[in-house]
Enzyme design. Sequence first.
Site, PDB file in Angstrom:
ATOM      1  N   HIS A 165      39.997  47.921  32.259  1.00  0.00           N
ATOM      2  CA  HIS A 165      41.084  46.523  32.066  1.00  0.00           C
ATOM      3  C   HIS A 165      39.577  45.814  30.532  1.00  0.00           C
ATOM      4  CE1 HIS A 165      41.043  42.253  31.379  1.00  0.00           C
ATOM      5  NE2 HIS A 165      41.960  42.450  32.344  1.00  0.00           N
ATOM      6  N   GLU A 212      48.337  45.504  28.654  1.00  0.00           N
ATOM      7  CA  GLU A 212      48.440  44.693  28.110  1.00  0.00           C
ATOM      8  C   GLU A 212      47.468  44.355  26.894  1.00  0.00           C
ATOM      9  OE1 GLU A 212      46.429  42.477  32.445  1.00  0.00           O
ATOM     10  OE2 GLU A 212      44.790  43.531  31.032  1.00  0.00           O
TER      11      GLU A 212
HETATM   12  P1  PGA Z   1      45.823  36.394  31.821  1.00  0.00           P
HETATM   13  O1  PGA Z   1      45.034  37.678  32.713  1.00  0.00           O
HETATM   14  O2  PGA Z   1      46.906  36.499  32.633  1.00  0.00           O
HETATM   15  O3  PGA Z   1      45.175  35.523  32.847  1.00  0.00           O
HETATM   16  O4  PGA Z   1      45.702  36.597  31.169  1.00  0.00           O
HETATM   17  C1  PGA Z   1      45.843  39.364  32.908  1.00  0.00           C
HETATM   18  C2  PGA Z   1      44.875  40.098  32.798  1.00  0.00           C
HETATM   19  O5  PGA Z   1      43.465  40.292  32.051  1.00  0.00           O
HETATM   20  O6  PGA Z   1      44.877  40.732  33.386  1.00  0.00           O
END
Ligand code: PGA
Length: 259
Positions: free
Chosen positions: A95, A171
């Site tokens: 992540h 992401e």
């Molecule tokens: P968020 O986070 O939906 O709060 O933007 C997504 C993530 O970090 O997996």
Amino acid sequence: MQKIIIGNWKMYPTLSDTSVLAASLRTSLDTIKGAEIVIAPPTAWLLHVMDIWKTRPGHVHFAVQNIWSDDQGAYTGEISAYMLKDLVGYAIIGHSERRQYQKEESEMLSEKIKACLKWKIKPILCVGETKKVIEDGKVNSYQWSKLSEQLEDGLEGISKDMIENVIIAYEPVWAIGTSNPATPEYTAEVVKKMRALLAEKYGEKTVEELPFLYGGSVSAHNAGDYLRNPEIAGLLVGGASVKAKDFTEICQIASRVNH
Ligand code: PGA
């Protein structure tokens, strides 16, 4: 294929918040059909959540937010895929918050992916650029090189047979925890580029079936727009996943969208 919705609770809920959230989600998610739902609580609360969910239906799964790659040993504060193998079916790997704060790098991440696969845990490899890869129709070659490096290095040593059990979560870092999500069209464009890159290694057919999720400021309001896009296999949800009503709504939307 059913859409995959992953709720990453991050380090948000306390133990008492967790009791309330898990009890509420258990009631609302268990009856949803046609979506794969994965809950990733803080590891310390995992057994507590599993206890609340004693009789779990087949579409509800658990994940951890990180693992360590060795099976056992002197790794203070860590927990291995081997130790978690009977508890969770999925693990979030790499992540952006771990890349940023724990300085996790691709070499370590590919070892974590291998450890997950060894113990039959599906790894969810997170990749994402810090600034837009494509702007005004032009590719930012620096950002693309960073993104493709994360993808290629994270999957170093992962064979064609192994990749079938891997999930990629795209992401964009600039879209996480903001009110500025990437649009579904932008996401689809970048996902296509990533698929083309991986097709060189794994072949087109394999890569066509590889699930790419989107994550970054997903809400009940915008979830449908992503889920209706055939390039996007599901969502990795952060902030909205600790709000029972919002997360339930996202899962309900996913259950209604089928490609
Ligand atoms: P968020 O986070 O939906 O709060 O933007 C997504 C993530 O970090 O997996």
